[in-house]
Every structure is written in structure tokens, then in C-alpha cells.
Design a protein around this motif. Structure first.
Motif, PDB file in Angstrom:
ATOM      1  N   GLU A 153       0.780  -1.230  -0.006  1.00  0.00           N
ATOM      2  CA  GLU A 153      -0.081   0.002   0.056  1.00  0.00           C
ATOM      3  C   GLU A 153       0.925   1.109  -0.060  1.00  0.00           C
ATOM      4  O   GLU A 153       0.647   2.174  -0.731  1.00  0.00           O
ATOM      5  N   ALA A 154       1.858   1.245   0.904  1.00  0.00           N
ATOM      6  CA  ALA A 154       2.767   2.471   0.964  1.00  0.00           C
ATOM      7  C   ALA A 154       3.665   2.512  -0.524  1.00  0.00           C
ATOM      8  O   ALA A 154       3.804   3.890  -0.920  1.00  0.00           O
ATOM      9  N   MET A 155       3.664   1.611  -1.133  1.00  0.00           N
ATOM     10  CA  MET A 155       4.406   1.812  -2.438  1.00  0.00           C
ATOM     11  C   MET A 155       3.648   2.414  -3.732  1.00  0.00           C
ATOM     12  O   MET A 155       4.084   2.574  -4.670  1.00  0.00           O
ATOM     13  N   GLN A 156       2.230   2.481  -3.350  1.00  0.00           N
ATOM     14  CA  GLN A 156       1.534   3.145  -4.356  1.00  0.00           C
ATOM     15  C   GLN A 156       1.539   4.851  -4.190  1.00  0.00           C
ATOM     16  O   GLN A 156       1.134   5.370  -5.260  1.00  0.00           O
ATOM     17  N   ALA A 157       1.978   5.272  -3.170  1.00  0.00           N
ATOM     18  CA  ALA A 157       2.030   6.752  -3.029  1.00  0.00           C
ATOM     19  C   ALA A 157       3.444   7.129  -3.366  1.00  0.00           C
ATOM     20  O   ALA A 157       4.448   6.465  -3.636  1.00  0.00           O
ATOM     21  N   ARG A 158       3.372   8.454  -3.676  1.00  0.00           N
ATOM     22  CA  ARG A 158       4.838   9.257  -3.940  1.00  0.00           C
ATOM     23  C   ARG A 158       5.628   9.133  -2.873  1.00  0.00           C
ATOM     24  O   ARG A 158       5.305   9.170  -1.652  1.00  0.00           O
ATOM     25  N   ALA A 159       7.061   9.132  -3.393  1.00  0.00           N
ATOM     26  CA  ALA A 159       7.991   8.983  -2.289  1.00  0.00           C
ATOM     27  C   ALA A 159       8.374  10.374  -1.654  1.00  0.00           C
ATOM     28  O   ALA A 159       8.327  11.498  -2.584  1.00  0.00           O
ATOM     29  N   PRO A 160       8.712  10.550  -0.507  1.00  0.00           N
ATOM     30  CA  PRO A 160       9.022  11.775   0.003  1.00  0.00           C
ATOM     31  C   PRO A 160      10.154  12.279  -0.580  1.00  0.00           C
ATOM     32  O   PRO A 160      11.038  11.419  -1.083  1.00  0.00           O
ATOM     33  N   VAL A 161      10.551  13.495  -0.599  1.00  0.00           N
ATOM     34  CA  VAL A 161      11.870  14.287  -0.860  1.00  0.00           C
ATOM     35  C   VAL A 161      12.562  14.370   0.441  1.00  0.00           C
ATOM     36  O   VAL A 161      12.218  14.926   1.310  1.00  0.00           O
ATOM     37  N   PHE A 162      13.823  13.867   0.514  1.00  0.00           N
ATOM     38  CA  PHE A 162      14.767  14.104   1.672  1.00  0.00           C
ATOM     39  C   PHE A 162      15.826  14.795   1.329  1.00  0.00           C
ATOM     40  O   PHE A 162      16.437  14.682   0.105  1.00  0.00           O
ATOM     41  N   LEU A 163      16.421  15.492   2.124  1.00  0.00           N
ATOM     42  CA  LEU A 163      17.587  16.409   1.988  1.00  0.00           C
ATOM     43  C   LEU A 163      18.631  15.862   3.301  1.00  0.00           C
ATOM     44  O   LEU A 163      18.269  15.590   4.257  1.00  0.00           O
ATOM     45  N   ARG A 164      19.922  15.813   3.171  1.00  0.00           N
ATOM     46  CA  ARG A 164      20.721  15.921   3.875  1.00  0.00           C
ATOM     47  C   ARG A 164      21.381  17.148   4.402  1.00  0.00           C
ATOM     48  O   ARG A 164      21.993  17.655   3.536  1.00  0.00           O
ATOM     49  N   THR A 311      13.150   1.450  -4.167  1.00  0.00           N
ATOM     50  CA  THR A 311      12.794   2.662  -4.708  1.00  0.00           C
ATOM     51  C   THR A 311      11.803   2.750  -5.862  1.00  0.00           C
ATOM     52  O   THR A 311      11.768   3.892  -6.713  1.00  0.00           O
ATOM     53  N   TRP A 312      11.092   1.895  -5.891  1.00  0.00           N
ATOM     54  CA  TRP A 312      10.186   1.988  -7.267  1.00  0.00           C
ATOM     55  C   TRP A 312       9.111   3.127  -7.173  1.00  0.00           C
ATOM     56  O   TRP A 312       8.253   3.205  -7.890  1.00  0.00           O
ATOM     57  N   ARG A 313       8.876   3.622  -5.993  1.00  0.00           N
ATOM     58  CA  ARG A 313       7.868   4.550  -5.813  1.00  0.00           C
ATOM     59  C   ARG A 313       8.460   5.705  -6.503  1.00  0.00           C
ATOM     60  O   ARG A 313       7.900   6.521  -7.345  1.00  0.00           O
ATOM     61  N   ARG A 314       9.970   5.986  -6.747  1.00  0.00           N
ATOM     62  CA  ARG A 314      10.231   7.053  -7.420  1.00  0.00           C
ATOM     63  C   ARG A 314      10.759   6.685  -8.905  1.00  0.00           C
ATOM     64  O   ARG A 314      10.889   7.525  -9.724  1.00  0.00           O
ATOM     65  N   THR A 315      11.231   5.285  -9.072  1.00  0.00           N
ATOM     66  CA  THR A 315      11.275   4.795 -10.684  1.00  0.00           C
ATOM     67  C   THR A 315      10.318   3.735 -10.788  1.00  0.00           C
ATOM     68  O   THR A 315      10.568   2.638 -11.150  1.00  0.00           O
ATOM     69  N   PRO A 316       8.937   3.977 -10.956  1.00  0.00           N
ATOM     70  CA  PRO A 316       8.111   2.871 -11.187  1.00  0.00           C
ATOM     71  C   PRO A 316       8.149   2.462 -12.523  1.00  0.00           C
ATOM     72  O   PRO A 316       7.947   1.269 -12.624  1.00  0.00           O
ATOM     73  N   GLU A 317       8.854   2.985 -13.626  1.00  0.00           N
ATOM     74  CA  GLU A 317       8.929   2.244 -14.744  1.00  0.00           C
ATOM     75  C   GLU A 317       9.817   0.958 -14.549  1.00  0.00           C
ATOM     76  O   GLU A 317       9.713  -0.110 -15.310  1.00  0.00           O
ATOM     77  N   ASP A 388       8.590   2.918   7.017  1.00  0.00           N
ATOM     78  CA  ASP A 388       9.549   3.291   8.048  1.00  0.00           C
ATOM     79  C   ASP A 388       9.658   4.754   7.680  1.00  0.00           C
ATOM     80  O   ASP A 388      10.424   5.773   8.036  1.00  0.00           O
ATOM     81  N   GLY A 389       9.086   5.280   6.685  1.00  0.00           N
ATOM     82  CA  GLY A 389       9.051   6.900   6.032  1.00  0.00           C
ATOM     83  C   GLY A 389      10.320   7.040   5.129  1.00  0.00           C
ATOM     84  O   GLY A 389      10.717   8.171   5.019  1.00  0.00           O
ATOM     85  N   ALA A 390      10.933   6.043   4.772  1.00  0.00           N
ATOM     86  CA  ALA A 390      11.885   6.202   3.488  1.00  0.00           C
ATOM     87  C   ALA A 390      11.820   5.083   2.317  1.00  0.00           C
ATOM     88  O   ALA A 390      10.939   4.527   2.318  1.00  0.00           O
ATOM     89  N   ASP A 391      12.978   5.144   1.598  1.00  0.00           N
ATOM     90  CA  ASP A 391      12.966   4.035   0.525  1.00  0.00           C
ATOM     91  C   ASP A 391      13.118   2.794   1.324  1.00  0.00           C
ATOM     92  O   ASP A 391      13.709   2.507   2.598  1.00  0.00           O
TER      93      ASP A 391
END
Length: 401
Positions: A153-164, A311-317, A388-391
């Protein structure tokens, strides 16, 4: 009142016109066109589309690729039109009002389409299950266990953007304050004390002063969390063996400024951004010649080539292009890279293996097979999923014994 113009001065496309553009793009992608190339070509050919239009169309396309199976089921067909009808249904939008055939809108609904949209939707679990490649489902169910449903279910949503936050130049709070002055809102993320989750203004990051001045770098929170398991003595020799763009090398350079960090990748082209990124960050990183790295190191990082399933939320293709044969090739390559990298670890040194995969065959099973050869002891590991809120991510630290 005339329509509000976007930042480039052009009139915005209507919501229906954006859907029509996404339909055409998805048809091209389903026929084999790479998504990014298709979007770039569309933007160049449709100069009237402003930044807001391009962003909206891009979001439609990637939402549809991310939820390809479920949207096809909801929309009635694995076509660009079927996927966008599924998107409208999933979002509770009135397809009849959008699919009118007027102006640049998609053609009006057919009788069969209207009948399908009015029929009961499939069970929710069937929908998110269909967003995985079918051949991979048994493996995912086994590997994720009780986490399969929530992760799916989580993988259906857009991934958050993170900065370091670059600790060599600022603190996490300091970086957040500078970003806020440029309209980029963030919040601290609990996985790492350098991690900031972007909650608004993500598209402004690349042009921001905070980024230009090296105060922040784009990096997923999972990678940041893994690197916090590593401690380095002053002067420690570090090799980032599969460095790519150098994100992990830069993070270690910021956390351990006295470490001697070398970046290596078999493809020199993948390392082309390291030098400018290091300059911006105020870091010193030595680049090794591809395929010719020598010496011994106190820490060798192996961010291994992998399926990228986490990372398939970011690169679903990518998930729809992965095949059993390609996965087997990747697993074999990971084992080969581990063997080569292990030979570069100094006595008493450590080997840090990482993937952005959810699959055990690339993760714990890969490490177990490596450790079974003897001479290594596992000292730390990390397993994260999108829940867990990340990839999705796996990492293991092994010490040479």
C-alpha cells in the motif's frame, strides 16, 4: 476573469487537457519509450505548457506507472486512457466531466467505459497486489511476511523528498532555516540526525541558495541512517567502491572531515558529478581510476547494483522492466563485487554492503552466502521499508576477522 497565468507567462492547460497529454505519454511509454525521454520530448514539442502544466502532467504519468496494475483494473484497460480513467476513479474525480471531447479534453466516455466505472471496484488488497510484477509476488510475500500488505500500500504513494544537512557547513536546524527563507519547508526525520523531509517547495531545491552553497544535498533518509552506523577514526582510509554520483562519500566526508575518502566506480561517467558536488560541499574526495583501484582500506562501502525494488515509488517504470533473468544477473554481480571489494579491506577493517532493494536474495541471503566463506563477522545491519518513512533499504556492516 481571465485564467491565471503560470510563472512563464502562458495560460495554464485545463485539467482535462493535462489528462489528455498524460494519456498520449503513457501510450508511448507502454510501447517502450523511456518515461523521462518521453516527458522531455513532450515538453519540447509543446512550448505552450508552463511549469505548472509540466509538473502536473509528470505527476499524472508517474502516478499511473506507480499504480499501473490497480489503475488498469479501475479504468478497465492497460492503455494510457485506461490508466488515466483509473487514476480519476482512484482519486474520486468525475471522469464524465473531464472526458468530454471538447477542446483539448480526452474523448467522451464510451458506453463500455461508463459501465465499467459504475461497476464495483476490486477488493483493496487485489488492487495494491496488482501493482507488483506478477512473477515477483511469491518472492515478495515470502520476504516481507506480515509487512507485505502495508508495504504494498505504501508503494502506491509518491515517495517523500529528503535532504541531508551538510554538517561540515551547518546544522540540520540551520539548514532548515535557510531553506525556509526560500519557500522550502522541511521537518526533521527521525531516521538520521542529518535528515530533513521536504514538506513543501521541493521543486525549488535545485535553484535554491541553500543547495548552491552546499548546505544540503538530496539523499534518502535510509542511506543517511545506514551511514550513521559507521564510525571512523581520524585519518581512516575509506573507499566508496560503487560510488556513482558520490552521495555516500560526501556524507562520510561531512561527518568525518579527517577521513581519507576515495570514490571509485567502474563507469567513469557516473562519477562526473562528484568533483563539482565535493567543491560545493567543501569536501575532499579522491577519484580512483575505474577498474584500477588498489591498496587497502579501513572501510569499503559497496552500494551494490540491484533491482532498486525499494525505490520503485521514485522509478516505477523500472519495476515493470525487471525480469527474472535480470534479477539473477544482478545477484551474481553483487556476489562478484563483494568478493572484489573484500580484497581491498585492510586487516581489522570493515565492509559495508548496501542495496535499495526489498528482496532477500539481494540482501540478507547475499550477505549470508558471503559470510559463509569465512573470515568475516556481521556487526550491524539495517532493514527499512517505505513504512519506515523512507525508501526500501538494506545494509550490513561486516568486520574482517
Amino acid at each position: 476573469m481571465p485564467p491565471k497565468r503560470d510563472c512563464c507567462g502562458s495560460d495554464p492547460m485545463t485539467p482535462a487537457a493535462r489528462l489528455a497529454a498524460a494519456i498520449d505519454l503513457l501510450d508511448a511509454i507502454l510501447e517502450g519509450a523511456p518515461a523521462e525521454r518521453a516527458l522531455t520530448n513532450w515538453a519540447r514539442a509543446n512550448r505552450y505548457a508552463g511549469s505548472g502544466d509540466r509538473a502536473a502532467v509528470r505527476d499524472h504519468v508517474f502516478d499511473a506507472l506507480r499504480c499501473r496494475g490497480s489503475f488498469a483494473a479501475l479504468g478497465g484497460a492497460l492503455t494510457g486512457r485506461g490508466l488515466i480513467l483509473g487514476l480519476c476513479r482512484a482519486e474520486g474525480r468525475d471522469a464524465t466531466a473531464l472526458f468530454t471531447g471538447e477542446g483539448h479534453a480526452p474523448a467522451a466516455l464510451t458506453a463500455d467505459e461508463a459501465k465499467h466505472l459504475a461497476s464495483p471496484a476490486p477488493p483493496r488488497e487485489d488492487l495494491f497486489t496488482s501493482d507488483w510484477p506478477e512473477w515477483l509476488l511469491p518472492q515478495l510475500r515470502a520476504d516481507l511476511g506480515a509487512d507485505f500488505a502495508p508495504v504494498s500500500e505504501a508503494m502506491q504513494a509518491r515517495a517523500p523528498v529528503f535532504l541531508r544537512a551538510n554538517l561540515a557547513k551547518t546544522t540540520r536546524d540551520g539548514a532548515a532555516q535557510v531553506l525556509a527563507t526560500e519557500g522550502i519547508e522541511t521537518q526533521p526525520h527521525p531516521l538520521a540526525d542529518t535528515a530533513l523531509e521536504v514538506t513543501a517547495g521541493a521543486r525549488k531545491i535545485a535553484q535554491s541558495q541553500a543547495y548552491a552553497q552546499g548546505l544540503v544535498e538530496l539523499q534518502d533518509a535510509a542511506s543517511q541512517a545506514m551511514l550513521q552506523l559507521v564510525d571512523l577514526a581520524p585519518g581512516a582510509r575509506v573507499l566508496d567502491y560503487c560510488a556513482g554520483g558520490g552521495g555516500k562519500a560526501l556524507a562520510l566526508a561531512a561527518a568525518f572531515p579527517k577521513a581519507q575518502i576515495t570514490a571509485h566506480d567502474i563507469d567513469a561517467g557516473r562519477m562526473r558529478d562528484i568533483a563539482p558536488r565535493a567543491k560545493r560541499a567543501g569536501a575532499k574526495i579522491t577519484l580512483a581510476e575505474p577498474g584500477k583501484v588498489t591498496g587497502q582500506y579501513d572501510l569499503v562501502l559497496v552500494d551494490a547494483p540491484c533491482s532498486g525494488a525499494g525505490t520503485w515509488r521514485r522509478t516505477p517504470e523500472a519495476k515493470w522492466r525487471l525480469t527474472p533473468a535480470r534479477l539473477a544477473e544482478l545477484v551474481a554481480l553483487q556476489a562478484e563485487i563483494l568478493s572484489h571489494a573484500a580484497g581491498l579491506v585492510a586487516p581489522g577493517g570493515r565492509l559495508c554492503y548496501m542495496t535499495c532493494s526489498l528482496l532477500d536474495v539481494e540482501n540478507a541471503a547475499q550477505i549470508a552466502a558471503f559470510a559463509a566463506r569465512g573470515g568475516w563477522e556481521s556487526t550491524a545491519h539495517l532493514r527499512l521499508t517505505p513504512c519506515d518513512g523512507a525508501d526500501g533499504f538494506f545494509g550490513a556492516v561486516l568486520s574482517r576477522i
